[in-house]
Design a protein around this motif. Structure first.
Motif, PDB file in Angstrom:
ATOM      1  N   THR A 464       0.797  -1.402   0.013  1.00 30.43           N
ATOM      2  CA  THR A 464       0.010   0.169  -0.040  1.00 30.43           C
ATOM      3  C   THR A 464       0.932   1.340  -0.201  1.00 30.43           C
ATOM      4  N   PRO A 465       2.013   1.607   0.892  1.00 36.09           N
ATOM      5  CA  PRO A 465       2.706   2.692   0.775  1.00 36.09           C
ATOM      6  C   PRO A 465       3.535   2.516  -0.442  1.00 36.09           C
ATOM      7  N   VAL A 469       3.617   5.572  -3.341  1.00 38.43           N
ATOM      8  CA  VAL A 469       4.878   6.319  -4.000  1.00 38.43           C
ATOM      9  C   VAL A 469       4.519   6.384  -5.491  1.00 38.43           C
ATOM     10  N   LYS A 470       4.103   5.258  -5.975  1.00 39.38           N
ATOM     11  CA  LYS A 470       4.002   5.191  -7.406  1.00 39.38           C
ATOM     12  C   LYS A 470       2.857   6.105  -7.999  1.00 39.38           C
ATOM     13  N   ASN A 471       1.922   6.361  -7.291  1.00 37.70           N
ATOM     14  CA  ASN A 471       0.935   7.420  -7.598  1.00 37.70           C
ATOM     15  C   ASN A 471       1.815   8.893  -7.581  1.00 37.70           C
ATOM     16  N   PHE A 472       2.697   9.175  -6.549  1.00 43.14           N
ATOM     17  CA  PHE A 472       3.442  10.291  -6.544  1.00 43.14           C
ATOM     18  C   PHE A 472       4.300  10.420  -7.923  1.00 43.14           C
ATOM     19  N   LEU A 473       4.885   9.397  -8.158  1.00 40.23           N
ATOM     20  CA  LEU A 473       5.975   9.530  -9.419  1.00 40.23           C
ATOM     21  C   LEU A 473       5.171   9.624 -10.758  1.00 40.23           C
ATOM     22  N   ALA A 476       3.697  13.317 -10.726  1.00 41.48           N
ATOM     23  CA  ALA A 476       5.247  14.347 -11.214  1.00 41.48           C
ATOM     24  C   ALA A 476       5.581  14.043 -12.640  1.00 41.48           C
ATOM     25  N   ARG A 477       5.347  13.152 -13.285  1.00 40.85           N
ATOM     26  CA  ARG A 477       5.480  12.953 -14.811  1.00 40.85           C
ATOM     27  C   ARG A 477       4.244  13.792 -15.409  1.00 40.85           C
ATOM     28  N   GLU A 478       3.212  13.792 -14.894  1.00 38.28           N
ATOM     29  CA  GLU A 478       2.158  14.475 -15.592  1.00 38.28           C
ATOM     30  C   GLU A 478       2.091  16.112 -15.192  1.00 38.28           C
ATOM     31  N   GLY A 479       2.902  16.435 -14.426  1.00 40.66           N
ATOM     32  CA  GLY A 479       2.871  17.878 -14.146  1.00 40.66           C
ATOM     33  C   GLY A 479       1.699  18.162 -12.950  1.00 40.66           C
ATOM     34  N   LEU A 502       6.162  10.191   2.219  1.00 33.69           N
ATOM     35  CA  LEU A 502       6.285  11.453   1.417  1.00 33.69           C
ATOM     36  C   LEU A 502       6.374  12.632   2.170  1.00 33.69           C
ATOM     37  N   LEU A 503       7.791  13.392   2.319  1.00 27.98           N
ATOM     38  CA  LEU A 503       7.950  14.771   2.987  1.00 27.98           C
ATOM     39  C   LEU A 503       8.297  15.695   1.959  1.00 27.98           C
TER      40      LEU A 503
END
Length: 906
Positions: A464-465, A469-473, A476-479, A502-503
Motif C-alpha cells: 500500500t505505501p 509512491v507510485k502515484n506520486f511518481l 510528477a510525470r504528468e505535472g 512522502l515529505l
C-alpha cells in the motif's frame, strides 16, 4: 726647473670633505683620490731634496696608489663573484630592461591619445567627440575624421553609417587633405571599426585621437604583439605569429581605457596583457564601478590589479622577490579586510587616493537625484508552483548531500566550493523562476521509476505505501502535485523516505534521521539512494493568437503598379497576389489581408513588425490589422509592467491637458483642479513636454525575451526597442527620436557607456546580484543632461529568494542612497517573517551564494487544489522578436543515481 704643483687641500680638509659627504657616491673615487694625490705631490715638491718630509711624502704617495689599485681589484673580484652567483631571473631581467630601452628608442613619438572603449560604445564615443570637443585650439585648419571600415582603399561610405562632415574612408583622401603646406584639414580623430589591418605606426602617431575598441586589443594580441622590434620571440620564448601591432610602435602621450574596471578582471586576458604592453606616458582608467560588489574580498583583488595596470608600462613585471612580497602583503590585507579591521580600510585608501580623481553627481545642483521604489509582487499559483519545484530540487541536493552516512555525498553538494559553477547555475534557475512565464514538469525515466519501486520492495515495505509512491511518481510525470504527509501542502517534488512516507523539503533537514510520520529511524544511505532521478523540463506558457479579430476594419484600396486593388479575405490572398503586376525585387507598397492571420505581406511575404497599438484600448494595427493581445494575469510581473507603462502614458496626457486648460475652465467643466503645491509655470510646462521613456532591465536575456514578447503583443513592435544584436545602435536611435517608441529592453550589455539622459523611468525585473551593475544601469539616465528626476522601481517576487537578496543589499543601498530605506518602507510594508522575508545578515566568512542556498525556502501555497500545473505549454512560433528557446536550457534539474549516492547536476 721642476714646476711646483698647485697646492691642493690638506689631509684635514680632505677628511672634512669625507665627513660632510662632499664627494658623494659617484665622485668618491675621482675626487677623493685626486685630492689625496695632489696633497702628497705638493708636500714632496715643496721641500728641497734631502728633506725628510719630501721622502716621507713620496713614500705615502706610492703606498696610497697601491691601496687604490688593491681596492679596485677587490671590487672587480666581488662583482665577478656576484655575477657568478646571480640567478637566471636576474640576468633575464637585465636583458629585458636593455631590450625595453632599445624598443622605446625605436618607437614613434606622438602627442596623441589612444582611446580604447568597448565595441558597443564606438558610435556613442564618436557622437560625443563630434558634439562636445572643440578642435579650434589645436589648429586653424578643419579637423579630419578618418573612419576605417576594413580595407584601406575603400572610398564609399559604409552601410548604415550616418553622414558626417569632414569624414573620409580611405588613406588616399587622408593624404590629399592633410599633406602639404596648403592642406585644408589636419588629422584629428581616427575611428577604428575593428575590421582589417591598422595603418602604420607613423600614420597613427599623426592623429590627435585614435579611437579603437578593446576587441582590437584581443585581435592584435593574437597577431604577434608579444614580439619586439628586433626579435621574433616573445617574452616567454614563444615564437610570434607575425609582426608587432602598429599600436605598439607608437609612444603615446596617454592611454585611456573606458569602462576600465575590465582591466582588473583577470591579469592573463588578452585585453589586459596587450594594454600592458602599450607604451604611454600617462595611463587613465575611466569607470563608474572600479570594484564589483559580489564577494567580501573580490573587489579588493580587482582594485589591486587596476593599480598594477596603472603602474606597468610595456609589459613590465616585478622581480620574483618583489612579487612574492606583494602577494604576501595582499593576502594579509585581504585577511584583515575580511575580519573588519579599520587599518585595512586606511591602507587601501592610502593606496588608491594618489591614483584616483573622483567626480560625483551629488555636487551638481541642477541634477535631481533618482527616486528609488520597490514593489513586492504576489506571485500567481502557477508561478509559485514552478518556483517551488526548482527550489525543492535544489534543497533536496543540499539536504541529502549534507547528511552523515557510511558514504559521504559532500563531493556532489552544491555547498561544496568545488561545485561553485553548478551552484551558480542552480541559483540562476531559481531566480529565473521568480519572473514567471513558464512551468516546470518533472520527467522520470522508466529505469529510475523501477529502481525506486524495487528498492522499497527489497527493504520489505508493504504494497500500500509502495502504491502511494507510485502515484506520486506518476503525478510528477504528468505535472500534477502531491501532498506532503506532514504539512499537507502540495508540491510537484517530494522526498521519499525508506518507510515510503512522502515529505517536503520544509519538513526534513540534514540533521534529522527519524521519520516525522511513523517516528522510525531510517538509514541515511538508503534515504540518499532512494530519491528519484527527476529531470525538469522547461515549458513556456506563451501561445500565438491567430484567430481573426472581430473588429478588424476593412483594408483601404492601395495603388500598386498604376492600378487600384482591394485586399481580399485570407482565402483570396493567392488570387489577389496573382492579379497585382509585381515582380520580386521591385519597389512596392505592402498589401495585407483584411483580417489578420500572419501579419505578412501578400506580395513579398515579409512580416510587419512595427505595429503601434492604442495605450488604453489596444485595438488593431492600422497597417497589418494585427490585434493587441492582453497579458495573462498569471504572469504577474509582466502584467504589472504593462499597467505601469499605461499609467505613465495616461499621466503624460493628463499633464498636457492640464497645461492647456485654465484652472477656471477646468472648474467650470467639472475637471479636477491641480493643488496649490503642484508645479507651476516653467516646471509644469517642462513636465508636460517631457514624454515618458522607460527602460526595462534584466540580467537574463531569457527574461527580456519573455517580458518583451508580452510588451510587443500589447503595445506593438513599433513602441518597444531592444538593445541587442546587430541593430542595437538603430534601436537606441529609434528609442531616442521616435515619439511612438517609449520602452527599451536593456540587458547587461547596455549597462555601461550609453547616454540615455532623456529616460524618465527605469524598471528592474528582479533584484540585481551585483550592486555595482545596478548603479551602472541607473547612471545611464542619471547623468549630465537629465532635465528632471528619474524614477527607479525594482520588482521583487514576494516570499522568494529575491526577498533574501533584498535584505542582503538593504544596508548597502541605505548607505549610498539617502532616503531610500524610508521611501521603501512607506511604499511597501515589510513581508511576513514566516515567508522568507526575515532580515538577512550574511556572516563574515560566508559568500553570498552560499548564504542564499542555505536559507532557500519554498513558498507555502495559499490553497491546495491538486492539479495546478495548468498552461498549454505551447511554444510560440518564431515571429518578429518573440522568445527564442527555453529559459535555462534542458536538464537543469537533473538528479542521477549512482553507487548508493544521489548525484545532482542542477
Amino acid at each position: 726647473p721642476v714646476p711646483v704643483p698647485v697646492p691642493g687641500p690638506c689631509v684635514k680638509e680632505v677628511g672634512d670633505h669625507v665627513d660632510n659627504d662632499h664627494y658623494g657616491t659617484g665622485g668618491l673615487e675621482e675626487g677623493f683620490v685626486r685630492d689625496m694625490c695632489a696633497c702628497y705631490e705638493h708636500a714632496a715638491c715643496a721641500h728641497p731634496p734631502g728633506h725628510p718630509l719630501r721622502a716621507d711624502a713620496a713614500v705615502l704617495l706610492v703606498r696610497f696608489r697601491a691601496l687604490v689599485n688593491e681596492f679596485r681589484a677587490d671590487h672587480v673580484a666581488l662583482a665577478r663573484n656576484f655575477a657568478d652567483r646571480a640567478s637566471s631571473n636576474d640576468v633575464a631581467r637585465v636583458v629585458r630592461r636593455r631590450q625595453r630601452h632599445d624598443l622605446r628608442a625605436s618607437l614613434v613619438c606622438s602627442g596623441g591619445t589612444l582611446l580604447a572603449v568597448p565595441a558597443t560604445l564606438l558610435d556613442h564615443w564618436e557622437h560625443q567627440l563630434r558634439t562636445h570637443v572643440d578642435a579650434s585650439h589645436v589648429s586653424r585648419r578643419r579637423p579630419l575624421f578618418w573612419f576605417r571600415n576594413g580595407a584601406g582603399t575603400q572610398r564609399s561610405r559604409p552601410v548604415k553609417r550616418p553622414v558626417w562632415e569632414d569624414t573620409v574612408y580611405c588613406a588616399q583622401d587622408v593624404d590629399r587633405l592633410t599633406a602639404g603646406e596648403g592642406a585644408s584639414h589636419f588629422p584629428f580623430v581616427l575611428l577604428d571599426s575593428g575590421r582589417g589591418p591598422l595603418p602604420p605606426a607613423d600614420v597613427l602617431a599623426a592623429f590627435c585621437i585614435v579611437l579603437t575598441s578593446t576587441q582590437r586589443f584581443t585581435t592584435e594580441w593574437k597577431y604577434g604583439s608579444r614580439a619586439g622590434k628586433s626579435t621574433d620571440y616573445g617574452e616567454d620564448g614563444d615564437r610570434a605569429d607575425g609582426p608587432p601591432s602598429p599600436l605598439l610602435g607608437v609612444h603615446w602621450l596617454r592611454l585611456v581605457v573606458d569602462e576600465g574596471h575590465s582591466m582588473g578582471r583577470g591579469a592573463h586576458s588578452n585585453v589586459v596583457q596587450f594594454a600592458g604592453w602599450v607604451e604611454a606616458q600617462r595611463r587613465w582608467i575611466v569607470t563608474g564601478t572600479p570594484a564589483p560588489q559580489t564577494a567580501s574580498d573580490g573587489g579588493l583583488s580587482n582594485v589591486f590589479q587596476l593599480v598594477d595596470f596603472l603602474g606597468r608600462n610595456n609589459g613590465e613585471r616585478p622581480c620574483p622577490r618583489e612579487n612574492r612580497d606583494r602577494v604576501a602583503q595582499i593576502a594579509a590585507l585581504k585577511r584583515s579586510w575580511r575580519e573588519g579591521a579599520y587599518g585595512a580600510f586606511f591602507e587601501v585608501r592610502n593606496l588608491i587616493d594618489p591614483l584616483t580623481t573622483r567626480y560625483g553627481k551629488r555636487c551638481l545642483r541642477n541634477l535631481s537625484r533618482p527616486t528609488y521604489r520597490q514593489q513586492h509582487i504576489e506571485m500567481s499559483d502557477q508561478e509559485k508552483l514552478a518556483y517551488n519545484t526548482m527550489a525543492s530540487t535544489v534543497k533536496i541536493n543540499i539536504t541529502t548531500c549534507s547528511m552523515d552516512g557510511r558514504t559521504s555525498g559532500w563531493q556532489d553538494s552544491l555547498l561544496n566550493p568545488l561545485q561553485s559553477s553548478h551552484a551558480m547555475r542552480a541559483m540562476r534557475n531559481v531566480r529565473l523562476m521568480c519572473n514567471g512565464s513558464c512551468r516546470l514538469v518533472p520527467t522520470l525515466s522508466d529505469r529510475f521509476f523501477e529502481d525506486t519501486v524495487r528498492y522499497l520492495t527489497y527493504w520489505g515495505v508493504r504494497q500500500t505505501p509502495i502504491d502511494v509512491v507510485k502515484n506520486f511518481l506518476r503525478a510528477a510525470r504528468e505535472g500534477r502535485t502531491s501532498a506532503c504527509m506532514k504539512c499537507t501542502h502540495s508540491y510537484q517534488v517530494l522526498m521519499i523516505l525508506p518507510c515510503a512516507h512522502l515529505l517536503c523539503t520544509e519538513c526534513i533537514d540534514s540533521v534529522t534521521y527519524t521519520c516525522s510520520i511513523c517516528q522510525a529511524v531510517f538509514d541515511v544511505d538508503k534515504f540518499q539512494v532512494l530519491q528519484p532521478g527527476f529531470k525538469l523540463r522547461w515549458d513556456l506558457i506563451l501561445n500565438e493568437v491567430r484567430l481573426p479579430h472581430p473588429n478588424a476594419p476593412a483594408l483601404p484600396e492601395a495603388t500598386i503598379g498604376g492600378a487600384r486593388h482591394n485586399a481580399a479575405a485570407p482565402h483570396d490572398a493567392v488570387a489577389v497576389a496573382a492579379l497585382i503586376p509585381w515582380k520580386r525585387g521591385e519597389p512596392h507598397k505592402c498589401v495585407y489581408p483584411r483580417t489578420w492571420t500572419t501579419g505578412k505581406c501578400l506580395l513579398c511575404k515579409k512580416e510587419h513588425f512595427f505595429c503601434c497599438f492604442d495605450d488604453d484600448e489596444g485595438g488593431t494595427c492600422p497597417v497589418c490589422h494585427r490585434p493587441s493581445e492582453p497579458c495573462p494575469e498569471e504572469e504577474t510581473k509582466s502584467t504589472y509592467l504593462i499597467g505601469e507603462l499605461l499609467r505613465l502614458q495616461r499621466d503624460h496626457r493628463r499633464r498636457r491637458t492640464d497645461l492647456r486648460t485654465h484652472p477656471l475652465d477646468r472648474a467650470h467643466l467639472g475637471l479636477p483642479v491641480p493643488p496649490h503645491d503642484a508645479p507651476a509655470g516653467e516646471d509644469a510646462a517642462h513636465a508636460a513636454r517631457r514624454p515618458p521613456k522607460a527602460i526595462v532591465f534584466s540580467q537574463f536575456r531569457a527574461v527580456l525575451n519573455l517580458v518583451g514578447d508580452r510588451l510587443i503583443r500589447r503595445f506593438g513592435g513599433g513602441r518597444v526597442a531592444e538593445y541587442w544584436g546587430a541593430e542595437r545602435a538603430a534601436e537606441v536611435a529609434r528609442f531616442r527620436h521616435d515619439p511612438d517608441c517609449f520602452c527599451l529592453l536593456l540587458g547587461a550589455d547596455g549597462s555601461h557607456g550609453l547616454d540615455l539622459s532623456f529616460v524618465t523611468d527605469i524598471f528592474f525585473t528582479e533584484e540585481i546580484w551585483d550592486g555595482a551593475l545596478e548603479n551602472q544601469v541607473v547612471s545611464r539616465a542619471y547623468r549630465l543632461g537629465q532635465p528632471g528626476s528619474v524614477n527607479v522601481k525594482q520588482l521583487i517576487a514576494k516570499d522568494s529568494v529575491e526577498v533574501l537578496m533584498e535584505d542582503m543589499n538593504r544596508e548597502h543601498k541605505a548607505r549610498l542612497r539617502p532616503g531610500w530605506h524610508a521611501a521603501t518602507a512607506a511604499s511597501n510594508p515589510a513581508p511576513p517573517a514566516d515567508g522568507g522575508g526575515a532580515a538577512a545578515t550574511v556572516p563574515a566568512n560566508t559568500t553570498k551564494l552560499k548564504f542564499l542556498l542555505q536559507n532557500l525556502t519554498v513558498i507555502r501555497p495559499a490553497t491546495d487544489d491538486g492539479d495546478r500545473g495548468g498552461g498549454d505549454g505551447s511554444v510560440p512560433s518564431d515571429r518578429g522578436r518573440g522568445p527564442s528557446g527555453a529559459l535555462g536550457g534542458g536538464g537543469s534539474g537533473t538528479v542521477k543515481k549512482e553507487n548508493r549516492n544521489v548525484r545532482f547536476n542542477i
